[in-house]
Structures are given as C-alpha cells and as structure tokens.
Design a protein around this motif. Structure first.
Motif, mmCIF file in Angstrom:
data_model
loop_
_atom_site.group_PDB
_atom_site.id
_atom_site.type_symbol
_atom_site.label_atom_id
_atom_site.label_comp_id
_atom_site.label_asym_id
_atom_site.label_seq_id
_atom_site.Cartn_x
_atom_site.Cartn_y
_atom_site.Cartn_z
ATOM 1 N N SER A 96 0.833 -1.203 0.000
ATOM 2 C CA SER A 96 0.000 0.000 0.000
ATOM 3 C C SER A 96 0.865 1.249 0.000
ATOM 4 O O SER A 96 0.526 2.255 -0.626
ATOM 5 C CB SER A 96 -0.931 0.006 1.218
ATOM 6 N N LEU A 97 1.993 1.181 0.709
ATOM 7 C CA LEU A 97 2.921 2.318 0.703
ATOM 8 C C LEU A 97 3.439 2.571 -0.701
ATOM 9 O O LEU A 97 3.516 3.717 -1.157
ATOM 10 C CB LEU A 97 4.079 2.062 1.661
ATOM 11 N N VAL A 98 3.776 1.489 -1.406
ATOM 12 C CA VAL A 98 4.231 1.616 -2.790
ATOM 13 C C VAL A 98 3.137 2.249 -3.643
ATOM 14 O O VAL A 98 3.391 3.132 -4.471
ATOM 15 C CB VAL A 98 4.630 0.241 -3.363
ATOM 16 N N GLY A 99 1.880 1.809 -3.412
ATOM 17 C CA GLY A 99 0.753 2.366 -4.155
ATOM 18 C C GLY A 99 0.572 3.851 -3.886
ATOM 19 O O GLY A 99 0.350 4.638 -4.814
ATOM 20 N N PHE A 100 0.701 4.257 -2.609
ATOM 21 C CA PHE A 100 0.555 5.666 -2.251
ATOM 22 C C PHE A 100 1.626 6.511 -2.934
ATOM 23 O O PHE A 100 1.342 7.592 -3.462
ATOM 24 C CB PHE A 100 0.646 5.820 -0.726
ATOM 25 N N ILE A 101 2.860 6.034 -2.909
ATOM 26 C CA ILE A 101 3.956 6.784 -3.526
ATOM 27 C C ILE A 101 3.769 6.847 -5.041
ATOM 28 O O ILE A 101 4.002 7.897 -5.664
ATOM 29 C CB ILE A 101 5.312 6.148 -3.165
ATOM 30 N N MET A 102 3.345 5.744 -5.651
ATOM 31 C CA MET A 102 3.100 5.739 -7.099
ATOM 32 C C MET A 102 2.023 6.746 -7.484
ATOM 33 O O MET A 102 2.152 7.466 -8.488
ATOM 34 C CB MET A 102 2.696 4.336 -7.556
ATOM 35 N N ILE A 103 0.952 6.789 -6.691
ATOM 36 C CA ILE A 103 -0.121 7.739 -6.990
ATOM 37 C C ILE A 103 0.395 9.165 -6.871
ATOM 38 O O ILE A 103 0.121 10.022 -7.725
ATOM 39 C CB ILE A 103 -1.324 7.515 -6.058
ATOM 40 N N GLY A 104 1.175 9.447 -5.806
ATOM 41 C CA GLY A 104 1.726 10.781 -5.629
ATOM 42 C C GLY A 104 2.652 11.189 -6.763
ATOM 43 O O GLY A 104 2.531 12.289 -7.322
ATOM 44 N N LEU A 105 3.562 10.299 -7.135
ATOM 45 C CA LEU A 105 4.483 10.588 -8.229
ATOM 46 C C LEU A 105 3.745 10.714 -9.559
ATOM 47 O O LEU A 105 4.107 11.542 -10.408
ATOM 48 C CB LEU A 105 5.547 9.492 -8.316
ATOM 49 N N GLY A 106 2.722 9.879 -9.747
ATOM 50 C CA GLY A 106 1.950 9.944 -10.983
ATOM 51 C C GLY A 106 1.166 11.239 -11.103
ATOM 52 O O GLY A 106 1.121 11.870 -12.175
ATOM 53 N N LEU A 107 0.555 11.664 -9.992
ATOM 54 C CA LEU A 107 -0.234 12.893 -10.027
ATOM 55 C C LEU A 107 0.633 14.135 -10.181
ATOM 56 O O LEU A 107 0.186 15.152 -10.721
ATOM 57 C CB LEU A 107 -1.058 13.013 -8.737
ATOM 58 N N ALA A 108 1.875 14.052 -9.693
ATOM 59 C CA ALA A 108 2.737 15.233 -9.603
ATOM 60 C C ALA A 108 2.760 16.108 -10.861
ATOM 61 O O ALA A 108 2.532 17.320 -10.778
ATOM 62 C CB ALA A 108 4.159 14.799 -9.215
ATOM 63 N N PRO A 109 3.041 15.549 -12.044
ATOM 64 C CA PRO A 109 3.188 16.429 -13.211
ATOM 65 C C PRO A 109 1.883 16.723 -13.936
ATOM 66 O O PRO A 109 1.866 17.570 -14.829
ATOM 67 C CB PRO A 109 4.120 15.617 -14.119
ATOM 68 N N ILE A 110 0.795 16.034 -13.590
ATOM 69 C CA ILE A 110 -0.430 16.123 -14.396
ATOM 70 C C ILE A 110 -1.036 17.515 -14.348
ATOM 71 O O ILE A 110 -1.293 18.148 -15.386
ATOM 72 C CB ILE A 110 -1.457 15.070 -13.937
ATOM 73 N N PHE A 111 -1.298 18.022 -13.148
ATOM 74 C CA PHE A 111 -1.995 19.294 -12.998
ATOM 75 C C PHE A 111 -1.222 20.452 -13.634
ATOM 76 O O PHE A 111 -1.778 21.182 -14.471
ATOM 77 C CB PHE A 111 -2.255 19.551 -11.507
ATOM 78 N N PRO A 112 0.053 20.665 -13.287
ATOM 79 C CA PRO A 112 0.775 21.773 -13.927
ATOM 80 C C PRO A 112 0.922 21.608 -15.436
ATOM 81 O O PRO A 112 0.886 22.586 -16.181
ATOM 82 C CB PRO A 112 2.142 21.772 -13.228
ATOM 83 N N SER A 113 1.075 20.371 -15.908
ATOM 84 C CA SER A 113 1.226 20.153 -17.355
ATOM 85 C C SER A 113 -0.071 20.445 -18.094
ATOM 86 O O SER A 113 -0.056 21.023 -19.193
ATOM 87 C CB SER A 113 1.674 18.707 -17.629
ATOM 88 N N MET A 114 -1.206 20.052 -17.508
ATOM 89 C CA MET A 114 -2.497 20.356 -18.141
ATOM 90 C C MET A 114 -2.739 21.860 -18.169
ATOM 91 O O MET A 114 -3.262 22.401 -19.146
ATOM 92 C CB MET A 114 -3.639 19.638 -17.414
ATOM 93 N N LEU A 115 -2.370 22.546 -17.094
ATOM 94 C CA LEU A 115 -2.518 23.999 -17.077
ATOM 95 C C LEU A 115 -1.647 24.655 -18.141
ATOM 96 O O LEU A 115 -2.091 25.564 -18.853
ATOM 97 C CB LEU A 115 -2.131 24.541 -15.694
ATOM 98 N N HIS A 116 -0.407 24.183 -18.266
ATOM 99 C CA HIS A 116 0.515 24.783 -19.238
ATOM 100 C C HIS A 116 0.060 24.543 -20.666
ATOM 101 O O HIS A 116 0.361 25.336 -21.561
ATOM 102 C CB HIS A 116 1.929 24.213 -19.036
#
Length: 398
Positions: free
Chosen positions: A303-323
């Motif tokens: 579950s820890l691996v899953g949490f970190i994967m979700i965090g790393l995956g989400l990281a670039p999405i929002f700023p990239s979509m805005l840009h």
C-alpha cells in the motif's frame, strides 16, 4: 529581469499555499475555544471553496480588465486581511465572514498566475511553480504547530502567516510595473504565427463552445477528485482496512504528499526533453497503476508503494495540463478557460471526497481504492479523448 520577476511569481505561489493547510492543523484547538461541533470546520472549508470557485469563474473578465499584476496584488491583500481577521476573530461567525475574502482572493490569483506562466514561460516553470505551492502548504503547518506548542495559541500562527502575506503584498505593490513590461518582452521574443491563426479561428467563439474544452474540464475534475480523496481518506483506509497504527498511516500519507512535491520538482527537468502530452499520459497511467495496486489483496507494505506511485503519478499532471491551455485552445480565450479549469478543479476537491465519505458511511472505507481507480480511469479517458480530438483538428503541434 525576467528571472527576478519569475522569483516574485514563485513567492506568490508559496503564499497561495500558506493558508491551504492551516485550518486542518489549527481546528482541534480552535474548536475547543469556540465550543463548536467538529463538523463546523466543514462549513468553513465550504465557504472558502465556494468563494474560490466563484472568483475562478469570474477571473477571465476580471483579469482582462485589470491585468494579472493588479489582481494578484489585490487578491493577496484580501487573503492577508482575511488571515489577520482569523487571528482576531471573536466568534465562529467572524471566521465564516473572514473565510469569504480568503476564498475570493485565492481563486483569481490562482487562475491568473497559472495563465501568466502558461502563456509567457516554458513548461518546467509551471511544474516548479506548483512545487512551490507545496512548499507554502508545508511551511504553514510547521509555523502553526510551533505557535500552538510554544504559546498554546492558534491565533499567533494565523498572525504570523498573515504577516508573511502582508510582506508579499508590499513586494507585489513595488513590482506592479514589471508585469506588463515582462509580458511584452516575452511576447516579442516568442513566435506566435500558429497562435495568431488559432486565435483568429476562435475569436468569435465562446470559450465553452471550443471543441475539447469540456473534455479538459472532465480531466481537471477527476484529477482533483483523486488528489483530494487520497489526502482526506488515505489514512482512514490504512487504519481500518490495512490495520496500520494511526501514526504510521499519517506518515504514509505524508509520503504521498512528498511524492507530489518532489515529483513536480523533477518533472520540471523532464519537461525540457519530453512533451506535456507524454508527461500527462505517463503520470495518469502511473497513478492508475498505483490505485490498482491498492485493490489487490497484498501485504500492507504494498500500500505504501501504491501511495507513492499515486503521488508521483499525479505530480506532473496538474501543472502540465494547465501549461497546455494556451496551446490547446489559443491565447485569445486561455485566461477565461483557465478560470473555468480552476473552478472545476476546486469543485472536484470540494465535492468528490465527501461523495466517497457518504458511500463509506453506508458501506465501508474498503471502497476507497475502487473510487480511486474509477476517478483515475475517468481522468485518463477524458484526457485521451481530448488528444484524439486535437489530433484530428491538428490544432496542437508536438
């Protein structure tokens, strides 16, 4: 000068993150002082979010009339005043009153700065901009915790944060002339032939009628649904389903937020070599895979691996979509569309996590990973349908 000015924008985004995590940290002490029920913090949160949604929707008109610099200055002044109001509020009613300008101030400056950076700077600056928001959201709980532990005063914490905001207001006041100057310099350097043709095509079209805008809004809605749901219910899932101690669960959730902040820092370097579209897609698939990992009957360590994967995956999405907004839909309407995107994003943050809470109260918090997978899949589907549409119309060049 452009570099110095970018530092000012980064400072503005740190200030934008400062108030966002204060209420949750201070509320246990505030609740005792005001003798308020636990759930009244939700009313404050909804008031702030409602103001942010309203100002985000109106930001296109406001920013076109007054300019990003003036709106940023006034918005920061409003949030600084609201935080000072929190520090001296004699009753819960005054907290509600102060929550209104706090929300209204956040929406316009958020949409305005995001569009300004998306229009005048490269993609890596957008990732780092949102990384600095994380810095502000991390600093303020530390300041509040120190105020509570040393002086037993949540008011002192709000007072200190308000002081930091007022210091930024002074800086913004003296740098107001730079906004238009930097924008003109960037526009004169940049090649805008394709942009001009796109603006001509969209000139007589209302922003919401532009093809693909609604699909972009869907992506923003479900992105924020995943991000906020993880932050609000991740600990409860770990404690009640994975049988982790509360302290360990809190630490694991912090790894999730750490993944977002660190991921955005490194994403800034990746954008120098990789397109926004590719980064968005990889991030969405990574987040979906992390959510899927939580579904599997594996030991809690996974579950820890899953949490970190979700965090790393989400990281670039929002700023990239805005840009991508000016590139996808043209600069003519980018500011208005940016406001719509921010409003929908705040809507997702405000309403989707309570939806899961309602379902969990009738079923079980075990539905948490199913919701995450559903939201992440909807985000990916909306984004990919938008890519197909843009490819067909040949509006975006990669």
């Amino acid at each position: 000068m452009a570099t110095f000015f970018l530092v000012i924008i980064y400072l503005a985004f740190i200030s934008l993150g400062l108030p966002d995590s204060l209420l949750g940290v201070a509320w246990p002490v505030m609740q005792l002082e005001f003798k308020a029920p636990l759930e009244t913090a939700g009313y404050l949160f909804m008031t702030i979010a409602g103001g942010t949604i309203i100002s985000s929707l109106a930001s296109g008109t406001i920013l076109k009339r007054f300019g990003t610099g003036k709106v940023t200055f006034v918005s920061c002044l409003m949030t600084a005043g609201a935080l000072l109001g929190f520090a001296f509020a004699p009753s819960f009613v005054w907290l509600i009153i102060c929550a209104i300008p706090l929300g209204l101030g956040a929406g316009s400056v958020d949409a305005g700065l995001n569009n300004y950076v998306a229009t005048h700077y490269k993609a890596h600056h957008m990732s780092w901009l949102h990384c600095f928001w994380g810095v502000g959201a991390t600093i303020s709980p530390i300041i509040m915790a120190q105020s509570i532990s040393e002086q037993n005063s949540w008011r002192q914490g709000y007072f200190v944060i308000a002081g930091i905001q007022f210091a930024l207001v002074v800086i913004l006041f003296f740098t107001l002339p730079l906004w238009n100057k930097v924008a003109k310099n960037n526009n004169s350097i940049a090649s805008e032939k394709s942009e001009e043709s796109k603006s001509a095509l969209y000139n007589n079209t209302k922003p919401l009628q532009i093809r693909g805008v609604k699909l972009a809004l869907v992506s923003f809605l479900f992105y924020c649904g995943v991000e906020a749901t993880m932050g609000l219910w991740g600990s409860s899932f770990l404690v009640n389903v994975k049988d982790l101690p509360v302290a360990s669960a809190a630490k694991w959730v912090s790894f999730y937020f750490g993944g977002i902040t660190i991921g955005r820092f490194f994403a800034g370097f990746i954008t120098l070599k990789v397109s926004n579209r590719t980064i968005i897609r990889v991030g969405q698939i990574t987040a979906l895979a992390g959510a899927g990992l939580l579904l599997l009957p594996l030991p809690s360590s996974f579950s820890l691996v899953g949490f970190i994967m979700i965090g790393l995956g989400l990281a670039p999405i929002f700023p990239s979509m805005l840009h991508e907004t000016p590139t996808r839909f043209g600069k003519e309407h980018s500011q208005t569309i940016m406001g719509y995107q921010m409003a929908v994003a705040y809507t997702g943050t405000t309403f989707i996590p309570p939806l899961l809470g309602f379902g969990a109260s009738h079923l079980s918090i075990g539905i948490f990973p199913f919701f995450l997978v559903l939201f992440a899949a909807a985000m990916l589907l909306g984004s990919e349908k938008l890519n197909v549409l843009l490819n067909k119309e040949q509006k975006v060049e990669y």
